[in-house]
Design a protein around this motif. Structure first.
Motif, PDB file in Angstrom:
ATOM      1  N   GLN A  88      27.378  24.970  -5.974  1.00  0.00           N
ATOM      2  CA  GLN A  88      26.689  23.538  -5.449  1.00  0.00           C
ATOM      3  C   GLN A  88      26.691  23.504  -3.824  1.00  0.00           C
ATOM      4  OE1 GLN A  88      24.820  21.416  -6.201  1.00  0.00           O
ATOM      5  NE2 GLN A  88      25.358  19.425  -5.341  1.00  0.00           N
ATOM      6  N   ALA A  89      27.925  24.079  -3.244  1.00  0.00           N
ATOM      7  CA  ALA A  89      27.863  23.790  -1.902  1.00  0.00           C
ATOM      8  C   ALA A  89      27.177  24.794  -1.260  1.00  0.00           C
ATOM      9  CB  ALA A  89      29.577  24.198  -1.639  1.00  0.00           C
ATOM     10  N   LYS A  90      26.867  26.053  -1.715  1.00  0.00           N
ATOM     11  CA  LYS A  90      26.020  27.067  -0.995  1.00  0.00           C
ATOM     12  C   LYS A  90      24.813  26.206  -0.894  1.00  0.00           C
ATOM     13  CE  LYS A  90      28.395  31.027  -2.291  1.00  0.00           C
ATOM     14  NZ  LYS A  90      28.272  32.165  -3.377  1.00  0.00           N
ATOM     15  N   ALA A  95      16.211  18.724  -0.838  1.00  0.00           N
ATOM     16  CA  ALA A  95      15.886  18.253  -2.061  1.00  0.00           C
ATOM     17  C   ALA A  95      14.787  17.077  -1.808  1.00  0.00           C
ATOM     18  CB  ALA A  95      17.091  17.748  -2.931  1.00  0.00           C
ATOM     19  N   ALA A  96      13.499  17.332  -1.940  1.00  0.00           N
ATOM     20  CA  ALA A  96      12.635  16.573  -1.757  1.00  0.00           C
ATOM     21  C   ALA A  96      11.689  16.034  -2.867  1.00  0.00           C
ATOM     22  CB  ALA A  96      11.783  16.977  -0.819  1.00  0.00           C
ATOM     23  N   GLU A  97      11.962  17.026  -4.059  1.00  0.00           N
ATOM     24  CA  GLU A  97      11.143  16.748  -5.202  1.00  0.00           C
ATOM     25  C   GLU A  97      12.161  16.043  -5.997  1.00  0.00           C
ATOM     26  OE1 GLU A  97       8.111  17.586  -5.678  1.00  0.00           O
ATOM     27  OE2 GLU A  97       7.900  18.734  -3.832  1.00  0.00           O
ATOM     28  N   THR A 140      12.755  21.546  -6.475  1.00  0.00           N
ATOM     29  CA  THR A 140      11.699  21.842  -6.998  1.00  0.00           C
ATOM     30  C   THR A 140      11.125  21.163  -8.001  1.00  0.00           C
ATOM     31  OG1 THR A 140      12.465  23.387  -8.568  1.00  0.00           O
ATOM     32  CG2 THR A 140      11.989  24.417  -6.756  1.00  0.00           C
ATOM     33  N   ASP A 141       9.984  20.866  -8.311  1.00  0.00           N
ATOM     34  CA  ASP A 141       9.176  20.082  -9.261  1.00  0.00           C
ATOM     35  C   ASP A 141       9.287  20.548 -10.627  1.00  0.00           C
ATOM     36  OD1 ASP A 141       7.341  21.816  -8.749  1.00  0.00           O
ATOM     37  OD2 ASP A 141       5.558  20.697  -8.815  1.00  0.00           O
ATOM     38  N   PHE A 142       9.397  22.092 -10.684  1.00  0.00           N
ATOM     39  CA  PHE A 142       9.854  22.966 -12.015  1.00  0.00           C
ATOM     40  C   PHE A 142      11.458  22.103 -12.449  1.00  0.00           C
ATOM     41  CE2 PHE A 142      12.118  26.087 -14.244  1.00  0.00           C
ATOM     42  CZ  PHE A 142      11.104  26.380 -15.343  1.00  0.00           C
ATOM     43  N   ALA A 143      12.301  22.078 -11.696  1.00  0.00           N
ATOM     44  CA  ALA A 143      13.607  21.556 -12.132  1.00  0.00           C
ATOM     45  C   ALA A 143      13.370  20.118 -12.340  1.00  0.00           C
ATOM     46  CB  ALA A 143      14.533  22.002 -11.059  1.00  0.00           C
ATOM     47  N   ILE A 174      21.083  24.071 -13.533  1.00  0.00           N
ATOM     48  CA  ILE A 174      19.742  24.067 -12.652  1.00  0.00           C
ATOM     49  C   ILE A 174      19.659  25.120 -11.674  1.00  0.00           C
ATOM     50  CG2 ILE A 174      18.070  22.683 -11.175  1.00  0.00           C
ATOM     51  CD1 ILE A 174      18.025  22.037 -14.506  1.00  0.00           C
ATOM     52  N   ARG A 175      20.735  25.225 -11.025  1.00  0.00           N
ATOM     53  CA  ARG A 175      21.068  26.264  -9.941  1.00  0.00           C
ATOM     54  C   ARG A 175      20.171  25.737  -8.600  1.00  0.00           C
ATOM     55  NH1 ARG A 175      24.614  30.017 -10.649  1.00  0.00           N
ATOM     56  NH2 ARG A 175      25.177  30.473 -12.929  1.00  0.00           N
ATOM     57  N   GLU A 176      20.008  24.613  -8.494  1.00  0.00           N
ATOM     58  CA  GLU A 176      19.250  23.919  -7.248  1.00  0.00           C
ATOM     59  C   GLU A 176      20.217  22.818  -6.721  1.00  0.00           C
ATOM     60  OE1 GLU A 176      14.784  24.545  -8.340  1.00  0.00           O
ATOM     61  OE2 GLU A 176      15.405  22.602  -7.751  1.00  0.00           O
ATOM     62  N   ASN A 177      19.979  22.588  -5.451  1.00  0.00           N
ATOM     63  CA  ASN A 177      20.535  21.360  -4.671  1.00  0.00           C
ATOM     64  C   ASN A 177      19.885  20.114  -5.634  1.00  0.00           C
ATOM     65  OD1 ASN A 177      22.206  19.702  -3.204  1.00  0.00           O
ATOM     66  ND2 ASN A 177      20.685  19.901  -1.589  1.00  0.00           N
TER      67      ASN A 177
END
Length: 305
Positions: A49-51, A57-59, A80-83, A135-138
């Motif tokens: 998460q830190a990386k 994160a705008a979606e 992403t909107d996918f996430a 999810i592996r996203e911010n």
């Protein structure tokens, strides 16, 4: 050792991007040693998460939940909107909204420290696990508002815009539900910056008058008119400002012969009661978030590294 300092917690948060409570626990577990605390966070899987914490994160999702006389408008952002469209995110957002209803936290940081509704860990721990392991996203819990009273809400386009409306009425919530939703839809569509003219700051009106008078000074047909006449004309144009920028004075989108206020009053009269719109909160997904634009080639290159 004693309690770790706020300064150390903030420093660890800044260097890792990990939430406040997790940083506090890491420092306490390692007697305030910053390097060991960072290693501790990495070992716990929080480094993933830190990386990602510096990635925009705008979606995401704007969600509205009303249970009885309590409601929540919540924005959770993803990269992403996918996430945002995955069941994992949707379930997380739902659980967070219920937590806000149940616990009434003061702000996002206090929310992260609460035990998540239907679970055993905190909201912050659930967020970290979701972002780092699944999810592996911010993922960012950006903001929320919790309201009590007679409420109505509207969500546009699957969560791109959300609006919560609070009504003061002597009618039942069921009777006014559609009226409240219509007001919420109006706000979603036209995004008035103010609810009513009383909410418009004096300096905004002064600036508007200044602009109008300056425009008249440049107009040969208007510049020769007496000052009193120009001031009166300016006041008339300020009235138009209200009708464009105050929700209750806007033309109602479903019947532009009525203002929104006129629509609400007409419907209240039909129902034999009174209805007053007292608060409207509108969230638009990602508004104000600076989104870095990457080209497709760069994105593909990142994915295959």
């Amino acid at each position: 050792m004693g309690k770790v300092s706020v300064a150390d917690i903030k420093a660890l948060m800044k260097s890792t991007g990990v939430g406040m409570m997790d940083c506090k626990k890491a420092l306490e577990a390692n007697e305030g040693d910053m390097d060991k605390a960072i290693e501790f966070l990495r070992e716990k899987g929080l480094a993933t998460q830190a990386k990602k914490a510096d990635r925009a994160a705008a979606e995401g999702i704007v969600s509205a939940v009303v249970e009885g006389n309590t409601g929540v408008l919540l924005e959770v952002n993803t990269e992403t909107d996918f996430a945002a469209n995955t069941d994992d995110i949707k379930n997380f957002v739902s659980a967070v909204a219920k937590t806000i209803i149940e616990k009434n936290p003061a702000d996002v940081e206090a929310l992260k420290a609460e035990t998540i509704s239907g679970g055993n860990g905190t909201v912050g721990e659930a967020l970290t696990e979701l972002a780092g392991m699944k999810i592996r996203e911010n993922i960012v819990i950006r903001r929320f508002v919790r309201m009590e009273g007679v409420l109505a809400s509207y969500i546009h386009n699957g969560g791109s815009i959300g609006v919560m409306v609070k009504l003061d009425t002597d009618l039942t919530a069921e009777q006014v539900a559609n009226i409240g939703k219509d007001v919420a839809m109006q706000s979603a569509a036209l995004n008035a910056p103010y609810l009513c003219r009383e909410d418009v700051p004096a300096e905004v009106l002064d600036k508007e008058r200044e602009i109008i008078l300056a425009q008249m000074a440049e107009d040969p047909k208007m510049s020769s008119k007496p000052e009193q006449v120009k001031v009166k004309i300016a006041e008339g144009k300020v009235g138009k400002y209200y009708s464009e920028n105050c929700l209750l004075e806007q033309a109602f989108v479903k019947d532009d012969k009525l203002s929104v206020q006129g629509y609400v009053e007409a419907e209240a009269k039909k129902l034999g009661g009174t209805i007053k719109v007292v608060e409207v909160v509108r969230y638009e997904r990602g508004e104000g978030v600076e989104k870095k634009e990457d080209n497709l080639a760069d994105e593909v290159a990142k994915m295959i590294k």
